[in-house]
Design a protein around this motif. Structure first.
Motif, PDB file in Angstrom:
ATOM      1  N   UNK A 162       0.833  -1.197   0.000  1.00 18.28           N
ATOM      2  CA  UNK A 162       0.000   0.000   0.000  1.00 18.28           C
ATOM      3  C   UNK A 162       0.875   1.258   0.000  1.00 18.28           C
ATOM      4  N   UNK A 163       1.891   1.257   0.843  1.00 16.20           N
ATOM      5  CA  UNK A 163       2.792   2.404   0.958  1.00 16.20           C
ATOM      6  C   UNK A 163       3.492   2.679  -0.369  1.00 16.20           C
ATOM      7  N   UNK A 164       3.980   1.634  -1.011  1.00 17.49           N
ATOM      8  CA  UNK A 164       4.686   1.795  -2.283  1.00 17.49           C
ATOM      9  C   UNK A 164       3.775   2.395  -3.338  1.00 17.49           C
ATOM     10  N   UNK A 165       2.527   1.928  -3.380  1.00 18.41           N
ATOM     11  CA  UNK A 165       1.564   2.475  -4.334  1.00 18.41           C
ATOM     12  C   UNK A 165       1.291   3.952  -4.048  1.00 18.41           C
ATOM     13  N   UNK A 166       1.084   4.281  -2.784  1.00 14.08           N
ATOM     14  CA  UNK A 166       0.842   5.681  -2.407  1.00 14.08           C
ATOM     15  C   UNK A 166       2.028   6.568  -2.760  1.00 14.08           C
ATOM     16  N   UNK A 167       3.229   6.078  -2.497  1.00 10.41           N
ATOM     17  CA  UNK A 167       4.426   6.875  -2.756  1.00 10.41           C
ATOM     18  C   UNK A 167       4.620   7.094  -4.252  1.00 10.41           C
ATOM     19  N   UNK A 168       4.359   6.064  -5.053  1.00  9.61           N
ATOM     20  CA  UNK A 168       4.462   6.215  -6.512  1.00  9.61           C
ATOM     21  C   UNK A 168       3.487   7.280  -7.010  1.00  9.61           C
ATOM     22  N   UNK A 169       2.253   7.220  -6.524  1.00 15.92           N
ATOM     23  CA  UNK A 169       1.247   8.211  -6.930  1.00 15.92           C
ATOM     24  C   UNK A 169       1.643   9.615  -6.478  1.00 15.92           C
ATOM     25  N   UNK A 170       2.160   9.706  -5.265  1.00 18.69           N
ATOM     26  CA  UNK A 170       2.553  11.013  -4.734  1.00 18.69           C
ATOM     27  C   UNK A 170       3.710  11.608  -5.520  1.00 18.69           C
ATOM     28  N   UNK A 171       4.704  10.806  -5.834  1.00 16.94           N
ATOM     29  CA  UNK A 171       5.837  11.296  -6.622  1.00 16.94           C
ATOM     30  C   UNK A 171       5.386  11.745  -8.006  1.00 16.94           C
ATOM     31  N   UNK A 172       4.497  10.949  -8.598  1.00 19.22           N
ATOM     32  CA  UNK A 172       3.985  11.291  -9.911  1.00 19.22           C
ATOM     33  C   UNK A 172       3.182  12.592  -9.865  1.00 19.22           C
ATOM     34  N   UNK A 173       2.288  12.688  -8.884  1.00 18.70           N
ATOM     35  CA  UNK A 173       1.485  13.898  -8.751  1.00 18.70           C
ATOM     36  C   UNK A 173       2.328  15.121  -8.449  1.00 18.70           C
TER      37      UNK A 173
END
Length: 540
Positions: A162-173
């Motif tokens: 879950x954390x990895x998915x959130x971090x990927x989205x956050x970096x992208x955003x």
């Protein structure tokens, strides 16, 4: 609780952009107070309720607002703020001997005695990974573990995913919104205007010179509509930039930890007396908006009309920009209960829990003291029967098995003014067992710091609609218990014979509200007052 729900193309990727489709509906600023039969809008019939109450006396009810801070000097809130009658402001003395110095309007559990305050914090998943990582980072599925360790390890693996998915989205955003803002700033510079002076016509007339400018202009044009100015769009863009930057720099940053500012013994869940009296803090936007929905001074010719007309708002600051901590949630509930609140609004939530037992004990304490707790369902468009949103109304044991349900608890989902499939707010969580009732939560105009006003969306806005209604009932019918008020609100909710849209497993499905909530309806103040009147008469 923020929600980014609509998607546009940026480069080769899909990026969530600003607001949601339902927010484009044009409604009167006070639509959530209106009556469906008289006004054609699915508000909660607040004004019709007051017509029924005309001539009936009321008593003052204190509502605890557990949130991120309240601007208690706001022009539409200053007359309805709770004032601790036994405390002398600013003398540095605990005059009423309740353990909290100078708590004139409430208390702040995320600050220290020197006046320093926590602004940002991690998400709970980040804190839990930081806790478990040293123990489990090198563990393999085949590594021998005790049963309790195996459960922790499995949970840790889910957290990492879950954390990895959130971090990927956050970096992208963070990258893409920042780039978009840079391009728009460059366009303004090229035109020779400031952002404050730029207009829709300027955007329409501008001839982009690069592919990135073309994309930025196309995206900007797509967002602009008849009722949105360029400045409205740019403010939303700034909010998006700040949101994703906070995700990367603070919420999901395992190296970032601000708890030392508070100075408490964090592992001591029984510790009660820490913090300071600053209920405003560094960011009072969310809490001020919530407080106004409940109690903005009615009929004063200023701003908006809150739901309740004889209420005092007690500010309890314990939500940072990030996830609240369970110790602070529990202490916030206990503080509000001990200092006279009869209704507590909790417009916050998170997907993970650190010390549920401590929060459960505080909920039971409020239940014993006859205090009603109103909680926002969350903004992830998920079924929270399946995906948890803490805190919850369910008491559980160490194995997370349900052992009971709080009788003094209402979980609130959000509706819009839309009809048929668009009635349910597209961001709102739902759940046949876990969500009790719905209330308006889209384009809700309310108070903001520095005596300003703004429309916001979220179950964070729907919950205070219900808290305001609960305070109204407890004010005019003080003999009603917290459980009785809950039952009246749920049973008097307006049933809607229309299917609404939800997202399930990536596809859209249409359901009735009674398939995704306990009551199957939207709160109705007029009907609740009628039901309360009948209830009181029958009991006599």
């Amino acid at each position: 609780m923020r929600t980014w729900k609509r998607f546009v193309l940026l480069g080769v990727c899909i990026l969530p952009l600003l607001g949601n489709a339902q927010s484009k509906d044009t409604n009167p600023p006070n639509w959530y107070n209106l009556d469906h039969e008289a006004d054609g809008i699915r508000g909660i019939s607040t004004e019709k309720a007051y017509e029924l109450l005309n001539g009936r006396e009321s008593t003052t009810v204190v509502v605890g607002v557990l949130d991120g801070g309240i601007d208690y000097e706001h022009e539409d809130l200053k007359d309805v703020m709770w004032i601790n009658p036994k405390e002398v402001s600013g003398n540095g003395v605990d005059d009423d001997n309740n353990g909290y110095i100078d708590d004139v309007h409430g208390w702040n559990f995320i600050g220290n005695a020197n006046g320093d305050n926590v602004h940002y914090d991690n998400l709970e998943v980040t804190r839990l990974i930081r806790l478990y990582e040293p123990k489990y980072i090198s563990v393999l599925p085949s590594t021998p573990l005790r049963e309790d360790e195996r459960r922790e390890f499995v949970a840790y693996q889910r957290m990492i995913s879950d954390y990895t998915s959130k971090l990927d989205q956050a970096n992208f955003g963070n990258l893409n919104y920042s780039r978009l803002k840079e391009e728009i700033d460059a366009v303004a510079h090229s035109i020779g205007k400031t952002i404050e002076d730029l207009t829709k016509a300027d955007i329409e007339a501008f001839k982009p010179k690069t592919d990135r400018q073309k994309l930025a202009i196309r995206m900007t044009k797509r967002e602009l509509n008849d009722d949105k100015s360029f400045q409205d769009f740019y403010k939303e863009l700034e909010d998006a930039v700040n949101y994703y930057r906070a995700q990367v720099d603070y919420h999901l940053n395992k190296s970032y930890d601000t708890r030392h500012i508070v100075g408490d013994n964090y592992e001591d869940a029984d510790e009660r007396y820490y913090g300071n009296a600053d209920i405003k803090g560094p960011d009072a936007d969310h809490g001020t908006h919530v407080a106004g929905i409940i109690a903005a001074k009615r009929q004063n010719g200023i701003g908006i009309n809150g739901i309740a007309d004889n209420v005092q708002i007690m500010g309890v600051r314990m939500v940072p920009d990030g996830d609240e901590r369970d110790k602070d949630v529990a202490n916030g509930i206990r503080y509000a209960v001990d200092n006279g609140a009869k209704v507590i609004n909790m417009s916050f939530g998170k997907g993970y829990v650190y010390n549920k037992k401590t929060v459960d004990e505080a909920i039971k304490y409020a239940e014993k003291k006859d205090v009603l707790l109103v909680h926002a369902a969350g903004n992830d468009a998920k079924n929270i029967d399946m995906t948890k949103n803490y805190p919850t109304k369910y008491y559980t044991d160490s194995l997370d098995a349900v052992t009971g349900e709080a009788s003094n608890w209402i979980t609130v989902g959000a509706t819009s003014s839309g009809l048929d499939g668009d009635l349910l707010a597209e961001f709102s969580n739902f759940g046949y067992r876990s969500v009790d009732v719905f209330a308006p939560g889209v384009k809700i105009n309310s108070t903001m710091p520095k005596s300003t006003y703004k429309e916001q969306n979220g179950t964070s806005m729907a919950a205070p609609v219900v808290s305001g209604l609960a305070a109204l009932l407890r004010s005019y019918y003080p003999e009603l218990s917290a459980k009785e008020v809950k039952d009246i609100i749920l049973k008097s909710a307006t049933k809607v014979d229309e299917k609404v849209k939800i997202r399930v497993d990536g596809s859209t499905k249409k359901v009735y509200l009674d398939e995704i909530s306990v009551s199957g309806g939207i709160v109705n103040a007029r009907a609740a007052v009628e039901a309360a009147e009948r209830y009181v008469k029958e009991r006599k």
